[in-house]
Design an enzyme around this catalytic site. Structure first.
Site, mmCIF file in Angstrom:
data_model
loop_
_atom_site.group_PDB
_atom_site.id
_atom_site.type_symbol
_atom_site.label_atom_id
_atom_site.label_comp_id
_atom_site.label_asym_id
_atom_site.label_seq_id
_atom_site.Cartn_x
_atom_site.Cartn_y
_atom_site.Cartn_z
ATOM 1 N N ASN A 1 4.129 4.800 -45.460
ATOM 2 C CA ASN A 1 3.116 5.859 -45.617
ATOM 3 C C ASN A 1 2.233 5.680 -46.846
ATOM 4 O O ASN A 1 1.306 6.465 -47.043
ATOM 5 C CB ASN A 1 3.788 7.244 -45.708
ATOM 6 C CG ASN A 1 4.869 7.470 -44.673
ATOM 7 O OD1 ASN A 1 6.029 7.714 -45.015
ATOM 8 N ND2 ASN A 1 4.523 7.359 -43.396
ATOM 9 N N CYS B 1 10.119 21.059 -57.964
ATOM 10 C CA CYS B 1 10.322 22.505 -58.029
ATOM 11 C C CYS B 1 11.733 22.784 -57.511
ATOM 12 O O CYS B 1 12.556 21.863 -57.483
ATOM 13 C CB CYS B 1 9.240 23.266 -57.268
ATOM 14 S SG CYS B 1 9.135 22.974 -55.497
ATOM 15 N N THR C 1 12.883 23.580 -54.465
ATOM 16 C CA THR C 1 13.135 22.891 -53.192
ATOM 17 C C THR C 1 12.301 21.630 -53.024
ATOM 18 O O THR C 1 12.587 20.811 -52.150
ATOM 19 C CB THR C 1 12.777 23.815 -52.015
ATOM 20 O OG1 THR C 1 11.382 24.153 -52.143
ATOM 21 C CG2 THR C 1 13.614 25.080 -52.018
ATOM 22 N N ARG D 1 17.082 22.259 -56.704
ATOM 23 C CA ARG D 1 18.167 23.073 -56.143
ATOM 24 C C ARG D 1 18.774 22.393 -54.922
ATOM 25 O O ARG D 1 19.642 22.941 -54.272
ATOM 26 C CB ARG D 1 17.638 24.468 -55.781
ATOM 27 C CG ARG D 1 17.195 25.254 -57.005
ATOM 28 C CD ARG D 1 16.560 26.584 -56.671
ATOM 29 N NE ARG D 1 15.920 27.148 -57.866
ATOM 30 C CZ ARG D 1 14.922 28.011 -57.841
ATOM 31 N NH1 ARG D 1 14.430 28.435 -56.693
ATOM 32 N NH2 ARG D 1 14.403 28.462 -58.969
ATOM 33 N N HIS E 1 1.119 -0.215 -40.386
ATOM 34 C CA HIS E 1 1.159 1.077 -41.070
ATOM 35 C C HIS E 1 -0.223 1.463 -41.585
ATOM 36 O O HIS E 1 -0.558 2.645 -41.675
ATOM 37 C CB HIS E 1 2.163 1.035 -42.211
ATOM 38 C CG HIS E 1 3.539 0.640 -41.755
ATOM 39 N ND1 HIS E 1 4.266 1.404 -40.874
ATOM 40 C CD2 HIS E 1 4.292 -0.457 -42.015
ATOM 41 C CE1 HIS E 1 5.427 0.806 -40.630
ATOM 42 N NE2 HIS E 1 5.457 -0.330 -41.304
ATOM 43 N N ILE F 1 9.510 21.864 -51.731
ATOM 44 C CA ILE F 1 8.662 22.202 -50.579
ATOM 45 C C ILE F 1 7.301 22.754 -51.021
ATOM 46 O O ILE F 1 6.251 22.298 -50.554
ATOM 47 C CB ILE F 1 9.376 23.206 -49.645
ATOM 48 C CG1 ILE F 1 10.645 22.579 -49.063
ATOM 49 C CG2 ILE F 1 8.447 23.648 -48.511
ATOM 50 C CD1 ILE F 1 11.545 23.563 -48.324
HETATM 51 C C1 RB5 Z 1 10.660 29.208 -57.362
HETATM 52 O O1 RB5 Z 1 11.575 30.253 -57.314
HETATM 53 C C2 RB5 Z 1 10.701 28.406 -56.095
HETATM 54 O O2 RB5 Z 1 10.152 29.140 -55.068
HETATM 55 C C3 RB5 Z 1 9.975 27.095 -56.281
HETATM 56 O O3 RB5 Z 1 10.560 26.364 -57.309
HETATM 57 C C4 RB5 Z 1 9.958 26.171 -55.072
HETATM 58 O O4 RB5 Z 1 11.235 25.997 -54.555
HETATM 59 C C5 RB5 Z 1 8.967 26.499 -54.053
HETATM 60 O O5 RB5 Z 1 8.839 25.832 -53.014
#
Ligand code: RB5
Length: 148
Positions: free
Chosen positions: A99, A65, A67, A109, A133, A69
């Site tokens: 892990n 995605c 990030t 990004r 581990h 995250i």
């Molecule tokens: C989408 O805008 C963005 O929030 C998603 O791609 C991601 O980074 C979420 O964690």
């Protein structure tokens, strides 16, 4: 090995890079979307991939995605999933060796397609070391059995 791959709208380019890597490595895969021009919700892609990996339908999952995250948070909600958010090659190797991660998350990004490809290659080809581990990973599995 069978790998499920998905991204939201923020990870389409790295997803394409990962698919080309899987083809180069001759690894069987399923592209689980998104087919998106507009914005979509990352849990709608992370949860199906994680569920299929947890069920044994796929050996590994790769999620991208913006990030990484959101994808990693969602994937780690699924019992049996150990998802690592990775943006460097050292961690790609360590998280497999230590892990036994079964899902890899990355953010488009945050890093470019070239580094993402190298990270995925290392992550796909590095063996889990087990040993001390395994005791640690086992403690996470025990917690899941008793609490989730
Ligand atoms: C989408 O805008 C963005 O929030 C998603 O791609 C991601 O980074 C979420 O964690």
């Amino acid at each position: 090995m069978k790998v499920a791959v998905a991204s939201d709208h923020g990870g389409i380019n790295i997803r394409k890079e990962i698919i080309s890597l899987l083809e180069e490595l001759n690894i069987e895969y399923e592209d689980m979307g998104c087919e998106c021009e507009t914005s979509v919700d990352y849990p709608d892609y992370a949860l199906p991939v994680a569920t299929k990996v947890a069920a044994g339908e796929f050996d590994r999952g790769i999620l991208i995605c913006g990030t990484g995250i959101g994808m990693s948070i969602a994937a780690n909600k699924v019992k049996g999933i150990r998802c690592a958010l990775v943006h460097d090659m050292f961690s790609a190797q360590a998280t497999r060796e230590h892990n036994d991660t079964n899902v890899l998350a990355m953010g488009e990004r945050v890093i470019g397609p070239g580094l993402a490809r190298e990270i995925a290659k290392i992550w796909l080809t590095t063996e889990y070391q087990g040993g001390r581990h395994a005791t640690r990973v086992g403690k996470i599995s025990e917690y899941e059995k008793e609490n989730l």
